[in-house]
Design an enzyme around this catalytic site. Structure first.
Site, PDB file in Angstrom:
ATOM      1  N   PRO A 211     -16.266  26.366   0.544  1.00 18.11           N
ATOM      2  CA  PRO A 211     -16.897  27.563   0.290  1.00 18.11           C
ATOM      3  C   PRO A 211     -16.589  28.492  -0.933  1.00 18.11           C
ATOM      4  O   PRO A 211     -15.457  28.810  -1.073  1.00 18.11           O
ATOM      5  CB  PRO A 211     -16.506  28.325   1.517  1.00 18.11           C
ATOM      6  N   THR A 213     -17.730  28.045  -4.143  1.00 14.76           N
ATOM      7  CA  THR A 213     -17.404  27.295  -5.191  1.00 14.76           C
ATOM      8  C   THR A 213     -18.688  27.527  -6.099  1.00 14.76           C
ATOM      9  O   THR A 213     -18.695  26.994  -7.414  1.00 14.76           O
ATOM     10  CB  THR A 213     -16.903  25.886  -5.156  1.00 14.76           C
ATOM     11  N   GLY A 214     -19.758  28.018  -5.578  1.00 18.99           N
ATOM     12  CA  GLY A 214     -21.056  28.211  -6.401  1.00 18.99           C
ATOM     13  C   GLY A 214     -22.085  27.253  -6.338  1.00 18.99           C
ATOM     14  O   GLY A 214     -22.852  26.844  -7.055  1.00 18.99           O
ATOM     15  N   LYS A 215     -22.061  26.505  -4.958  1.00 21.55           N
ATOM     16  CA  LYS A 215     -23.019  25.539  -4.660  1.00 21.55           C
ATOM     17  C   LYS A 215     -24.597  25.915  -5.046  1.00 21.55           C
ATOM     18  O   LYS A 215     -25.619  25.524  -5.683  1.00 21.55           O
ATOM     19  CB  LYS A 215     -22.828  24.685  -3.397  1.00 21.55           C
ATOM     20  N   THR A 216     -24.661  27.223  -4.372  1.00 24.97           N
ATOM     21  CA  THR A 216     -26.059  27.832  -4.189  1.00 24.97           C
ATOM     22  C   THR A 216     -26.517  28.147  -5.766  1.00 24.97           C
ATOM     23  O   THR A 216     -27.621  27.884  -6.195  1.00 24.97           O
ATOM     24  CB  THR A 216     -26.077  28.701  -3.124  1.00 24.97           C
ATOM     25  N   HIS A 431      14.655  38.051   7.824  1.00 21.74           N
ATOM     26  CA  HIS A 431      13.563  36.941   8.088  1.00 21.74           C
ATOM     27  C   HIS A 431      12.967  36.553   6.596  1.00 21.74           C
ATOM     28  O   HIS A 431      12.741  35.455   6.478  1.00 21.74           O
ATOM     29  CB  HIS A 431      12.377  37.498   9.009  1.00 21.74           C
ATOM     30  N   GLU A 432      12.625  37.679   6.198  1.00 22.69           N
ATOM     31  CA  GLU A 432      11.801  37.454   4.544  1.00 22.69           C
ATOM     32  C   GLU A 432      12.786  36.731   3.696  1.00 22.69           C
ATOM     33  O   GLU A 432      12.701  36.192   2.759  1.00 22.69           O
ATOM     34  CB  GLU A 432      11.220  38.564   4.112  1.00 22.69           C
TER      35      GLU A 432
END
Length: 622
Positions: A211, A213-216, A431-432
């Site tokens: 999604p 990536t410029g297909k349309t 934690h980090e």
């Protein structure tokens, strides 16, 4: 690039507004005429009848013009009436006017115009109201009838007459996809040279990619380069609740396309109707299946002499029906990949072309950090940077806004309003710090880019790793280092607070680690006992198919898969524990720095972790 869309709907809307305004203007005009007739305007001064009679008897009034009960008075020194009065129904002389008074009394018969107009209004207005009501009802019925008659018509939007067309030069990156599509453009421009050699036009081209990536946009560019009409429709627009409507719309769409040939039909998200046909438990006449069957027939039926090319886009090519993918229907598959570094820089330059930036903005540096981002992600970053700069009342976008926009898109916005007590802050810092130290020490892990204990998105803190360059493959060692650093947060909690002190803060880390471990075993064949074996599970298809389809492996194999996943997680925990125990002092040092600064950049983390060691037992290879 902004593409100008057809203005047909806007013009229809304006025409409707003008007609509606004209209708009501006529109604108001007629009402004003009636009002002016029934209630004529008067600028005469109203006076009492007794005063009129007294002045007339004294000879101060020249003329009294009587029409019905209305009296218009002309004083002695005036040439026309300037005053008005009203008498009772009896004669003016009975009101006290002397018959020998020196005043001219002019009696005018009462006008019947007002009464006639009133009677006419009483008769005409109800009729007009009834006529308008029936016209409105008939128009509504006609509109519904047209809608019912057009229910099976295609909803495809036609482009191609736009003044500003999308061309390949307007799209940054995707050079390989452009090269594959250039042949389609050449065929549409020069079909004769191909036909002379017996070559046939490809019936369909399937654009596959993540999604954003410029297909349309690439499909629009094909139409723009070829200069042919472009019909655009979404796969979901074919399907309705009534069986047969989708197939009817497909027939209508291809009929329109043939009339405009040569042209392009673009079906976005074709997986909405092109999924694999089911096992039959839902019936062979469901709407989606009939729509798919009609598409198959139109693309490769008896009528093969049409210059209509179907471009379709999807990010789920694995769920499409095999009949749709065979040669003669979708002959070509163009894979549109995520942009590489040079392509990302070119895309960023396009999106920052009309945005003012200062000298601190380095798009090449941003392109290096955004590995794995799609064109849509990069456009969003550019827009976010402009929004942040505008919110700060700046005239130009600086590197500060660009960095913040990148972080907002990549890991979520800061939630500084969330209040954490001292214990939660300390726990988050350890934690980090656990994630950061394990990732910093292990040789095949990506370097630490940033560590923060400020809540971002849905997390309490973030340790951010960025690859130094784009990578096409991930090996076993890299996967295992990713698992170990994912377990670093939970192991750090155990070291500091004991087994009873662990919290839900590691929930997302454990879930991600389990997903990676299962993918290694099932999809990548990286298990020990199941090495080089793949057990792919198809997540597409209908619910009935999932219920009736057997798993591609036995229960014994499923048990082995679970054991392999458990072994990978256990190994990752062991390696993280070894690293953190070996570098226990650095864990405290990094946690203290996080509590003080809240956010540490890559250079600051590297400075603090100078001298950390990799235990021999934690090494996977020499």
């Amino acid at each position: 690039m902004a593409v100008k869309m057809p203005q047909r709907n806007g013009k229809n809307r304006i025409s409707q507004i003008l007609r509606f305004g004209l209708f009501w203007a006529i109604i108001i005009f007629v009402a004003l005429i009636f009002y002016a007739t029934l209630f004529p305007a008067s600028n005469l001064k109203d006076v009492a009848l007794s005063d009129v009679v007294r002045r007339a008897n004294d000879g101060k009034i020249a003329q009294l013009e009587i029409q019905g009960n209305d009296i218009k008075i002309t004083p002695k020194d005036q040439s026309k009436p300037t005053e008005h009065s009203v008498k009772e129904s009896s004669s003016i002389y009975e009101q006290g006017l002397n018959k020998d008074a020196k005043v001219e009394v002019k009696v005018i018969p009462p006008s019947t115009t007002g009464e006639t107009m009133w009677n006419l209004a009483v008769m005409v207005v109800p009729v007009l109201i009834i006529v308008v009501f029936f016209m409105f009802m008939m128009r509504q019925a006609q509109g519904q009838n047209n809608q019912a008659m057009g229910f099976g018509k295609s909803k495809a939007r036609l482009y191609g007459q736009d003044k500003e067309k999308v061309l390949f030069t307007d799209i940054a990156g995707n050079d390989n996809a452009k090269q594959d599509l250039q042949e389609v453009v050449d065929f549409l421009k020069h079909p004769k040279k191909y036909k002379d050699l017996g070559a046939k036009i490809p019936k369909g081209v399937l654009l596959v990619g993540n999604p954003g990536t410029g297909k349309t946009m690439l499909a629009r560019a094909v139409a723009g380069e070829a200069g042919v009409p472009f019909f655009s429709i979404s796969g979901s627009e074919f399907v309705e609740m009534f069986v047969g409507v989708g197939a009817s719309r497909v027939r209508d769409l291809f009929s329109k396309a043939k009339k405009n040939a040569p042209c392009i039909i673009f079906i976005d998200e074709i997986d909405a109707v092109g999924r694999k046909r089911g096992s039959g438990m839902g019936g062979g006449h469901d709407e989606r299946e009939q729509t798919l069957n009609q598409i198959l027939v139109e693309m490769d039926g008896f009528d093969g002499e049409t210059n209509v090319i179907v471009l379709a886009a999807t990010n789920r090519a694995d769920v499409l029906d095999p009949a749709l993918l065979r040669p003669g229907r979708f002959d070509r598959r163009v894979t549109i990949t995520l942009p590489e570094r040079k392509d990302r820089e070119a895309i960023l330059k396009v999106h920052f072309k009309k945005k003012p930036t200062d000298e601190t903005v380095d798009l090449d540096k941003l392109a290096a950090k955004t590995a794995g981002s799609s064109g849509a992600d990069l456009a969003n970053m550019a827009n976010e940077a402009a929004i942040i700069a505008a919110r700060r009342n700046k005239k130009k976008i600086s590197n500060d806004e660009l960095t913040e926009a990148f972080e907002r898109v990549a890991i979520g916005p800061e939630r500084k309003t969330k209040i954490m007590n001292d214990h939660e802050k300390e726990l988050t810092a350890y934690h980090e710090a656990g994630h950061a130290i394990v990732g910093h020490v292990l040789p095949d892990s990506d370097p630490v880019h940033k560590v923060t204990i400020i809540p971002r998105g849905g997390t309490g803190g973030v340790t951010w790793f960025l690859p130094p360059e784009d990578k096409s493959y991930t090996n076993v060692y890299e996967f295992k280092d990713i698992l170990a650093r994912a377990m670093g947060g939970r192991i750090a909690e155990q070291l500091i607070y004991g087994d009873d002190g662990i919290t839900t803060g590691a929930g997302s880390d454990l879930r991600k680690a389990t997903e990676i471990a299962r993918d290694m075993v099932i999809e990548q064949g990286m298990g020990k006992g199941l090495r080089d074996q793949v057990f792919h599970e198809d997540n597409g298809g209908l619910m009935f198919d999932k219920m009736t389809r057997e798993r591609p492996y036995s229960d014994e194999t499923a048990k082995m898969i679970d054991e392999e996943v458990a072994q990978l997680i256990t190994e990752a925990k062991h390696r993280a524990m070894l690293v953190l125990k070996e570098n226990r002092s650095f864990l405290d040092k990094l946690a203290e720095a996080l509590l003080k600064e809240e956010t540490l950049e890559e250079s600051e983390v590297d400075e603090i972790l100078k001298g950390t060691k990799l235990p021999k037992e934690a090494k996977l290879h020499s």
